[in-house]
Write a protein that holds these residues in place. Structure first.
Motif, mmCIF file in Angstrom:
data_model
loop_
_atom_site.group_PDB
_atom_site.id
_atom_site.type_symbol
_atom_site.label_atom_id
_atom_site.label_comp_id
_atom_site.label_asym_id
_atom_site.label_seq_id
_atom_site.Cartn_x
_atom_site.Cartn_y
_atom_site.Cartn_z
ATOM 1 N N UNK A 66 44.925 107.648 32.438
ATOM 2 C CA UNK A 66 45.569 108.879 32.005
ATOM 3 C C UNK A 66 44.972 109.304 30.663
ATOM 4 N N UNK A 67 44.687 110.590 30.535
ATOM 5 C CA UNK A 67 44.180 111.147 29.275
ATOM 6 C C UNK A 67 44.916 112.435 28.967
ATOM 7 N N UNK A 68 45.300 112.602 27.713
ATOM 8 C CA UNK A 68 46.002 113.813 27.274
ATOM 9 C C UNK A 68 45.195 114.477 26.157
ATOM 10 N N UNK A 69 45.018 115.789 26.294
ATOM 11 C CA UNK A 69 44.228 116.545 25.330
ATOM 12 C C UNK A 69 45.054 117.706 24.778
ATOM 13 N N UNK A 70 44.769 118.057 23.549
ATOM 14 C CA UNK A 70 45.249 119.307 22.971
ATOM 15 C C UNK A 70 44.052 120.213 22.740
ATOM 16 N N UNK A 71 44.216 121.484 23.084
ATOM 17 C CA UNK A 71 43.129 122.447 22.888
ATOM 18 C C UNK A 71 43.646 123.656 22.130
ATOM 19 N N UNK A 72 42.958 124.014 21.062
ATOM 20 C CA UNK A 72 43.270 125.232 20.322
ATOM 21 C C UNK A 72 42.139 126.209 20.586
ATOM 22 N N UNK A 73 42.496 127.452 20.950
ATOM 23 C CA UNK A 73 41.482 128.415 21.359
ATOM 24 C C UNK A 73 41.859 129.814 20.905
ATOM 25 N N UNK A 74 40.836 130.594 20.564
ATOM 26 C CA UNK A 74 41.018 132.009 20.236
ATOM 27 C C UNK A 74 40.755 132.814 21.504
ATOM 28 N N UNK A 75 41.829 133.323 22.110
ATOM 29 C CA UNK A 75 41.714 134.102 23.337
ATOM 30 C C UNK A 75 41.511 135.589 23.053
ATOM 31 N N UNK A 76 41.434 135.967 21.784
ATOM 32 C CA UNK A 76 41.330 137.369 21.413
ATOM 33 C C UNK A 76 39.899 137.861 21.333
ATOM 34 N N UNK A 77 39.737 139.026 20.657
ATOM 35 C CA UNK A 77 38.453 139.712 20.614
ATOM 36 C C UNK A 77 37.778 139.649 19.250
ATOM 37 N N UNK A 78 38.479 139.155 18.238
ATOM 38 C CA UNK A 78 37.914 139.106 16.891
ATOM 39 C C UNK A 78 38.181 137.745 16.260
ATOM 40 N N UNK A 112 38.393 129.234 10.172
ATOM 41 C CA UNK A 112 38.038 130.376 11.021
ATOM 42 C C UNK A 112 37.669 129.922 12.425
ATOM 43 N N UNK A 113 38.042 130.717 13.401
ATOM 44 C CA UNK A 113 37.710 130.400 14.792
ATOM 45 C C UNK A 113 37.281 131.692 15.477
ATOM 46 N N UNK A 114 36.115 131.668 16.100
ATOM 47 C CA UNK A 114 35.506 132.856 16.678
ATOM 48 C C UNK A 114 36.132 133.186 18.030
ATOM 49 N N UNK A 115 35.962 134.430 18.515
ATOM 50 C CA UNK A 115 36.493 134.795 19.840
ATOM 51 C C UNK A 115 35.909 133.899 20.933
ATOM 52 N N UNK A 116 36.787 133.350 21.765
ATOM 53 C CA UNK A 116 36.352 132.470 22.843
ATOM 54 C C UNK A 116 36.095 131.036 22.426
ATOM 55 N N UNK A 117 36.071 130.778 21.128
ATOM 56 C CA UNK A 117 35.826 129.413 20.658
ATOM 57 C C UNK A 117 37.061 128.549 20.862
ATOM 58 N N UNK A 118 36.842 127.311 21.263
ATOM 59 C CA UNK A 118 37.952 126.374 21.451
ATOM 60 C C UNK A 118 37.568 125.020 20.882
ATOM 61 N N UNK A 119 38.573 124.284 20.461
ATOM 62 C CA UNK A 119 38.387 122.936 19.941
ATOM 63 C C UNK A 119 39.369 122.034 20.683
ATOM 64 N N UNK A 120 38.854 120.990 21.296
ATOM 65 C CA UNK A 120 39.679 120.073 22.087
ATOM 66 C C UNK A 120 39.671 118.697 21.448
#
Length: 216
Positions: A66-78, A112-120
């Motif tokens: 079993x593995x559990x992840x957290x992901x933070x992501x910018x789903x916006x345009x800017x 800062x986090x760019x549009x579409x960028x995600x960190x898991x």
């Protein structure tokens, strides 16, 4: 100028007032409405192009692990700048789970986090869940858009981790759905075999009929 304006209105007769109300007022209201529409359009366009930063959880099971992840992501345009992240309650590691940092996102400051960028980040792994699950874990993310430094957005929501679905290695959610999928696949295969047997039987009947006609 103000005194002159008051004198002008003071000298208005009934006809002047009628002309003013019938022509001047609609023009003023129209101009005011145009300005308001421009302002609303500006904020609407800004809202469409704003950053949208969220945290999601992913639970996987593969090869007995079993593995559990957290992901933070910018789903916006800017671009959005993360000011703070709060997790309530904080993740509590199980005993003997000292290698992973489940609350690492709470350390993000002016990030800062760019549009579409995600960190898991992996917060738990092993044959058992190596992090204490919560029925109501709340995430609060505050961030600023790149185009408006004085204004911050705030996202707040809760997740029931105890009933959150697990993605198994075959891509299906939860044990019940996996069994249901396996049954569906088995039924499809049995149906295909049955159709093949029926087709072979029909061909045998046709061959037998042809032989009977030849012997006659």
């Amino acid at each position: 100028m103000a005194i002159g304006g008051r004198k002008m209105f003071k000298n208005f007769n009934t006809e002047n007032w009628l002309s003013f109300w019938s022509i001047g007022v609609p023009v003023i209201l129209s101009a005011f409405g145009f300005i308001v529409s421009l302002i609303l359009s500006f904020f609407s366009d800004r809202n469409k192009s704003r950053p949208i930063i969220l945290i999601s959880i992913e639970k996987h099971h593969k090869n007995g692990i079993y593995s559990t992840y957290l992901k933070i992501k910018n789903y916006g345009q800017t671009i959005g700048t993360i000011k703070s992240v709060k997790i309530d309650p904080l993740y509590t590691p199980m005993p003997n789970n000292t290698e992973l940092e489940p609350n690492g996102f709470t350390k993000f400051k002016n990030f800062p986090i760019a549009p579409g960028q995600s960190i898991t980040t992996m917060i738990a792994t092993g044959q058992n869940a190596n992090v204490v699950s919560s029925k109501e874990r709340t995430f609060i993310i505050k961030y600023k858009p790149d185009f408006l430094k004085l204004f911050s957005y705030k996202e707040k929501y809760s997740i029931d981790e105890e009933h959150y679905p697990t993605i198994f290695s075959d891509g299906n959610f939860t044990s019940e759905n996996r069994l249901e999928k396996l049954n569906e696949d088995l039924n499809i295969q049995l149906s295909q075999v049955s159709n093949s047997i029926t087709l072979v039987g029909r061909k045998i009947d046709n061959i037998r009929k042809d032989n009977e006609e030849v012997t006659k």
